[in-house]
Design a protein around this motif. Structure first.
Motif, PDB file in Angstrom:
ATOM      1  N   LEU A  50       0.849  -1.188   0.000  1.00  0.00           N
ATOM      2  CA  LEU A  50       0.000   0.000   0.000  1.00  0.00           C
ATOM      3  C   LEU A  50       0.884   1.237   0.000  1.00  0.00           C
ATOM      4  N   THR A  51       0.730   2.081  -1.013  1.00  0.00           N
ATOM      5  CA  THR A  51       1.513   3.309  -1.115  1.00  0.00           C
ATOM      6  C   THR A  51       0.596   4.514  -1.085  1.00  0.00           C
ATOM      7  N   PHE A  52       0.857   5.421  -0.157  1.00  0.00           N
ATOM      8  CA  PHE A  52       0.153   6.693  -0.110  1.00  0.00           C
ATOM      9  C   PHE A  52       0.956   7.736  -0.884  1.00  0.00           C
ATOM     10  N   PHE A  53       0.262   8.565  -1.607  1.00  0.00           N
ATOM     11  CA  PHE A  53       0.935   9.662  -2.304  1.00  0.00           C
ATOM     12  C   PHE A  53       0.040  10.884  -2.240  1.00  0.00           C
ATOM     13  N   HIS A  54       0.627  12.030  -2.552  1.00  0.00           N
ATOM     14  CA  HIS A  54      -0.140  13.275  -2.588  1.00  0.00           C
ATOM     15  C   HIS A  54       0.414  14.149  -3.700  1.00  0.00           C
ATOM     16  N   ARG A  55      -0.145  15.297  -3.826  1.00  0.00           N
ATOM     17  CA  ARG A  55       0.203  16.180  -4.942  1.00  0.00           C
ATOM     18  C   ARG A  55       1.678  16.569  -4.958  1.00  0.00           C
ATOM     19  N   LEU A  62       7.770   7.186  -6.961  1.00  0.00           N
ATOM     20  CA  LEU A  62       6.526   6.423  -7.088  1.00  0.00           C
ATOM     21  C   LEU A  62       6.603   5.475  -8.277  1.00  0.00           C
ATOM     22  N   ASN A  63       7.149   5.957  -9.374  1.00  0.00           N
ATOM     23  CA  ASN A  63       7.301   5.094 -10.551  1.00  0.00           C
ATOM     24  C   ASN A  63       8.230   3.917 -10.263  1.00  0.00           C
ATOM     25  N   LEU A  85      -4.448  15.418   3.770  1.00  0.00           N
ATOM     26  CA  LEU A  85      -3.251  16.126   4.222  1.00  0.00           C
ATOM     27  C   LEU A  85      -3.494  17.625   4.286  1.00  0.00           C
ATOM     28  N   LEU A  86      -4.181  18.158   3.299  1.00  0.00           N
ATOM     29  CA  LEU A  86      -4.503  19.585   3.316  1.00  0.00           C
ATOM     30  C   LEU A  86      -5.355  19.942   4.531  1.00  0.00           C
ATOM     31  N   ARG A  87      -6.331  19.096   4.844  1.00  0.00           N
ATOM     32  CA  ARG A  87      -7.187  19.363   6.009  1.00  0.00           C
ATOM     33  C   ARG A  87      -6.384  19.324   7.307  1.00  0.00           C
ATOM     34  N   GLU A  88      -5.469  18.356   7.436  1.00  0.00           N
ATOM     35  CA  GLU A  88      -4.728  18.181   8.677  1.00  0.00           C
ATOM     36  C   GLU A  88      -3.598  19.194   8.855  1.00  0.00           C
ATOM     37  N   MET A 209       3.459  24.730   0.591  1.00  0.00           N
ATOM     38  CA  MET A 209       3.671  23.343   0.191  1.00  0.00           C
ATOM     39  C   MET A 209       4.091  23.284  -1.278  1.00  0.00           C
ATOM     40  N   ASP A 210       3.429  24.090  -2.106  1.00  0.00           N
ATOM     41  CA  ASP A 210       3.798  24.151  -3.524  1.00  0.00           C
ATOM     42  C   ASP A 210       5.233  24.649  -3.704  1.00  0.00           C
ATOM     43  N   LEU A 211       5.600  25.663  -2.932  1.00  0.00           N
ATOM     44  CA  LEU A 211       6.949  26.220  -3.021  1.00  0.00           C
ATOM     45  C   LEU A 211       7.996  25.189  -2.611  1.00  0.00           C
TER      46      LEU A 211
END
Length: 273
Positions: A50-55, A62-63, A85-88, A209-211
């Motif tokens: 099981l792998t979790f990923f986000h933006r 991941l690949n 993740l954004l909510r937390e 987070m984007d930066l």
């Protein structure tokens, strides 16, 4: 050494009834979780990943992880935790990893319960910080923790092996994960995701987070080309490096300046510190 460890996993699994259970490995694609997955597969257990990923996850790692599980012939689940993740994390102070681990742990629990998995497995080794951690509030052998708050037991086949021993085992098994050449927070290869480089005590925002992703993705290209390890904290733009010379630092600082950092004011933390 790898054959001895596989025999130990087999013996422990037989004694604890793990051959009758479906096991789900929390698989990041790093060396520890890759080795844990490999050992359980070689021991003949019923194992999936099981792998979790986000933006902001590294797509390259991941690949690699997807190719690794395909090679092993293991069922591999991918779960996007961006919204959780954004909510937390947003609106709170760093480090963001605390919030991310919370999201992943509870997602793992419910994913396992809803999909018929009876055991969760992790790649923790003996060098990981475990004092006072939830997974060490267990009775008996710490390799298998039955935690009432979680409701699913955790199997940690590497918890008695040091990081150095894990390195040797992975090398023997031919496991060489894709490297982003991050600075990371330890001398051992401990890569994760760029969000760990948000400055401590900084209030986390989606823009920050984007930066963190954009600037660290760009400096990782320099790090890979020069075979050094570099990361940049944001929004302070502190440059952290292992084994960087002045030429490399100059190139990194020029990248940083494109994202708003002042080239002459960025600091550099050397490996000896």
């Amino acid at each position: 050494m790898i054959e001895r460890v596989i025999r130990d996993v087999r013996e422990f699994s037989r004694k604890n009834g793990l051959y009758e259970k479906r096991i789900l490995v929390l698989f990041s694609g790093g060396k520890d979780s890759s080795l844990a997955l490999y050992l359980l597969k070689e021991a003949g257990l019923d194992v999936s990943a099981l792998t979790f990923f986000h933006r902001w996850s590294w797509r390259e790692t991941l690949n690699w992880a997807m190719g690794f599980t395909k090679k092993l012939g293991i069922e591999h689940y991918l779960v996007d935790v961006t919204d959780g993740l954004l909510r937390e994390a947003t609106g709170r102070k760093g480090p963001i990893c605390i919030n991310c681990k919370k999201v992943m742990l509870w997602n793992a629990k419910w994913f396992a319960l809803n999909n018929g998995f009876e055991v969760l497995a992790k790649g923790d080794n003996a060098n990981d910080k475990i004092i006072g951690a939830l997974l060490d509030q267990c009775k008996g052998d710490i390799r298998l923790c039955d935690i009432p708050r979680i409701g699913v037991p955790f199997f940690r086949p590497l918890i008695r092996y040091t990081a150095e021993e894990v390195e040797r085992l992975a090398e023997e098994a031919g496991i060489r994960p894709y490297r982003m050449y991050e600075h990371a927070r330890r001398r051992q290869w401990r890569e994760g995701c760029p969000l760990q480089y948000i400055d401590r005590e900084e209030v986390v925002t989606e823009e920050l987070m984007d930066l963190a992703y954009r600037v660290n993705y760009e400096v990782s290209k320099i790090a890979r080309a020069r075979k050094v390890r570099v990361s940049v904290r944001v929004p302070s733009f502190e440059v952290m490096c292992w084994d960087c010379n002045e030429e490399t630092l100059g190139e990194v600082r020029r990248v940083v300046s494109r994202f708003g950092g002042k080239e002459g004011e960025t600091s550099a933390r050397k490996a000896e510190e």
